[in-house]
Every structure is written in C-alpha cells, then in structure tokens.
Design a protein around this motif. Structure first.
Motif, PDB file in Angstrom:
ATOM      1  N   THR A 192      10.239  19.101  11.034  1.00 51.63           N
ATOM      2  CA  THR A 192      10.518  19.460   9.646  1.00 51.63           C
ATOM      3  C   THR A 192      10.381  18.260   8.703  1.00 51.63           C
ATOM      4  N   GLU A 193      10.700  17.062   9.208  1.00 50.40           N
ATOM      5  CA  GLU A 193      10.526  15.864   8.386  1.00 50.40           C
ATOM      6  C   GLU A 193       9.052  15.604   8.103  1.00 50.40           C
ATOM      7  N   ILE A 194       8.218  15.821   9.101  1.00 51.56           N
ATOM      8  CA  ILE A 194       6.778  15.651   8.893  1.00 51.56           C
ATOM      9  C   ILE A 194       6.261  16.688   7.913  1.00 51.56           C
ATOM     10  N   GLU A 195       6.683  17.920   8.095  1.00 40.41           N
ATOM     11  CA  GLU A 195       6.221  19.020   7.245  1.00 40.41           C
ATOM     12  C   GLU A 195       6.590  18.777   5.790  1.00 40.41           C
ATOM     13  N   ALA A 196       7.762  18.170   5.555  1.00 38.33           N
ATOM     14  CA  ALA A 196       8.237  17.967   4.185  1.00 38.33           C
ATOM     15  C   ALA A 196       7.710  16.684   3.553  1.00 38.33           C
ATOM     16  N   ALA A 197       7.086  15.809   4.335  1.00 35.61           N
ATOM     17  CA  ALA A 197       6.671  14.499   3.825  1.00 35.61           C
ATOM     18  C   ALA A 197       5.548  14.614   2.808  1.00 35.61           C
ATOM     19  N   THR A 233       9.071   4.868   6.501  1.00 37.75           N
ATOM     20  CA  THR A 233       9.151   6.210   5.926  1.00 37.75           C
ATOM     21  C   THR A 233      10.093   7.087   6.733  1.00 37.75           C
ATOM     22  N   PHE A 234       9.975   7.018   8.054  1.00 38.57           N
ATOM     23  CA  PHE A 234      10.878   7.731   8.955  1.00 38.57           C
ATOM     24  C   PHE A 234      11.544   6.696   9.855  1.00 38.57           C
ATOM     25  N   VAL A 260      10.880  11.077  14.688  1.00 41.02           N
ATOM     26  CA  VAL A 260      10.792  11.968  13.533  1.00 41.02           C
ATOM     27  C   VAL A 260      10.783  13.405  14.038  1.00 41.02           C
ATOM     28  N   THR A 261      11.311  14.338  13.225  1.00 37.42           N
ATOM     29  CA  THR A 261      11.350  15.750  13.595  1.00 37.42           C
ATOM     30  C   THR A 261      10.179  16.487  12.950  1.00 37.42           C
ATOM     31  N   SER A 287       6.267   6.017  13.864  1.00 36.89           N
ATOM     32  CA  SER A 287       7.242   6.973  14.379  1.00 36.89           C
ATOM     33  C   SER A 287       6.597   7.802  15.478  1.00 36.89           C
TER      34      SER A 287
END
Length: 306
Positions: free
Chosen positions: A30-35, A22-23, A27-28, A127
């Motif tokens: 913002t990537e977690i927040e948007a997942a 997935t990542f 991982v950043t 990640s």
C-alpha cells in the motif's frame, strides 16, 4: 513563498541521496501504491516477470547481481556492474524498491543481496517489498504483463568495502589476526557439515562461527521478514560486544544477505559485513574449516547415508 520553499525542500529530501529515505528498509504494497512520484521498482524474479508484475516495474533478474556458476556468490566486476545498472536506468536521485517472489523465507535472500549490492554501489534510498510479489497480489493490487523498457542512465558507481568481507579478511579472522563474530546463515545441517552446496569443495563451516539460520528472522514460517523487533531480539541473543565486527556468510552470499540485512538495516547493529563468496569460495582454498566430516563420513553423506 515560505510555504513553496518548504515544499521544495521536503520534496528534495525525499529523493536526495543525502536526505531522508522515502520508505524504510522494508515497504508495504500500500505504501508503494500510494507513493507519488512512483519509485523505481526492480523485479528480480526473472521469467516470472512476464506472467505479471507491478505496473512500471523493471525486470532485473537476480543473476545480474551474481557471480559465475562455479562461484555464484562472487562479486560482479565494478565496470560490468555499472554497465548493468545503467542499462536498468538506475539513478541515485530516485528511491528504489526491490521485489522478489515472496514464496518463502529463503526467497528473501535474493532481494537482500540486491539491496546490499546497490547500497555498496552508493545508492541510499533503498527498500525491499516485504512479502514480495505475493504480498502485492494478496493485497489485490493491479498487475501488468507488458515489459517496461527502461531509459538507460549514465550513473557512475564506486564499490564500497564498508559492508564487505573478502576471503583474505575472513582468513585473518580465522587465524586470529583480526577479531570478529562469524555467523553462519545456513540451515543447521550445512553448519554441522551434514550437507554441502553442490559446487562447494568441502562441507563444514568457518572455525569459531556461530549458527544463526536466516529463518530466525521470520515469524511463524511467514515469507515476510519479522521486522525491527524480531531482528533486535535475534541480535540480543547473539550477545554482540560493543564495537565488535560481525561477518555474515552462507554458501553463496544469498542467505547471508538476509542475516546482514536484518542485523544491519533492521536491528541497526553497526559494522555488519557480508562475505559474498561464502563457503563455496572459502572451501576452494586450503584454509581450515570446522565440522568437516572425515573421509568415511563424507562418503556416506554423498551416498545419502546418515
């Protein structure tokens, strides 16, 4: 219909242990927040979890993935590890993000050790939140204090030795029966025998080892690891031979996990192994060591002299 099938295939690949991750390894926030859907978030910080954590995160203290006080780097027995992972509600069909505090480069080792343990247990969609919880807070993202109670799973694990080096393996390398590049991830004073872990029987390093402090993978003292480019630069300086095995060690398999993660997961160096028992476990044997001070020098070290 084709569009629906394609969408299902993409969704399956994102969560399937056999499909794409997935990542990336890092991982950043913002990537977690948007997942969507959200990954399983393992917060390894212990008591700090109660003071505020990423919404939905599960408390998974670092100690769950470590050995006893006399040898903290030792592996957790597979049956016990499986029970602990089940209690955390882990499954192999959802991505997992590991979160540490992110206070300094030393702190990263906890996330890397958990990552290595889970990968060796058969989890593939893994990640680490680069910069840890501090990066999440710096991004101004929300936190919560309510404890998340996971639903226990029935996950089954077998522990792979693909990325594992045991004391027996290391002994064969030291004795010249096997060939591998030994890299010492500790700060230089440990490598030189001027400093030792409190439960190590002797100071010093493995014979023939090269000093590769974990801090080399972090740029400018940042708590966020430097990423693929930095890791590849360090790997190039090591001059690793094609097909040569690499064994990373430290005191208790903490800093060594950072070197393993950087070389294996970021730089893509094949056949990198972690020696989890590291120098605490090794020093308790009668196997030879290098840079071990003499009796007088050791006494001066213990008394705080130079």
């Amino acid at each position: 219909m084709k569009q629906i099938l394609l969408a299902l295939a993409v969704a399956f690949a994102a969560v399937s242990p056999l499909g794409a991750r997935t990542f990336g390894p890092l991982v950043t926030p913002t990537e977690i927040e948007a997942a969507a859907p959200a990954p399983i978030i393992l917060d390894t910080r212990g008591p700090a979890y109660e003071q505020g954590h990423i919404p939905g995160a599960i408390s998974a203290p670092y100690g769950l993935f470590r050995g006893p006080a006399e040898n903290p780097g030792a592996l957790v027995p597979v049956d016990e590890l499986q029970s602990r992972l089940r209690a955390l509600g882990l499954t192999k069909d959802r991505p997992i993000v590991i979160v540490h505090q992110g206070k300094d480069d030393s702190d990263f080792g906890s996330a890397a050790r958990v990552y290595w343990t889970l990968k060796s247990s058969g989890f593939t969609d893994l990640s680490i939140l680069n910069g840890g919880m501090n990066a999440w807070l710096a991004a101004g993202l929300p936190v919560e204090t309510d404890k998340v109670v996971p639903v226990p799973s029935d996950v089954t694990i077998t522990f792979s030795d693909e990325w594992l080096a045991t004391t027996d393996d290391v002994a064969k390398i030291v004795e010249g029966k096997e060939t591998a590049q030994l890299i010492d991830a500790r700060p230089t004073p440990f490598f030189e025998g001027k400093q030792a872990h409190e439960v190590a029987s002797r100071p010093g390093t493995l014979p023939g080892a090269e000093s590769v402090p974990h801090s080399q993978f972090f740029v400018g003292g940042s708590p966020a690891i430097g990423g693929e480019t930095t890791a590849k630069d360090v790997a190039a300086k090591l001059g690793l031979k094609q097909g040569e095995e690499v064994v990373s060690f430290c005191n208790t398999g903490h800093w060594a996990a950072t070197d393993w993660f950087a070389l294996s997961e970021l730089a893509g160096v094949p056949d990198v192994k972690l020696y989890p028992d590291s120098m605490v476990g090794y020093s308790q044997t009668d196997l030879p060591m290098q840079n071990t001070p003499g009796l007088w020098q050791n006494l001066k070290r213990q008394l705080g002299g130079n």
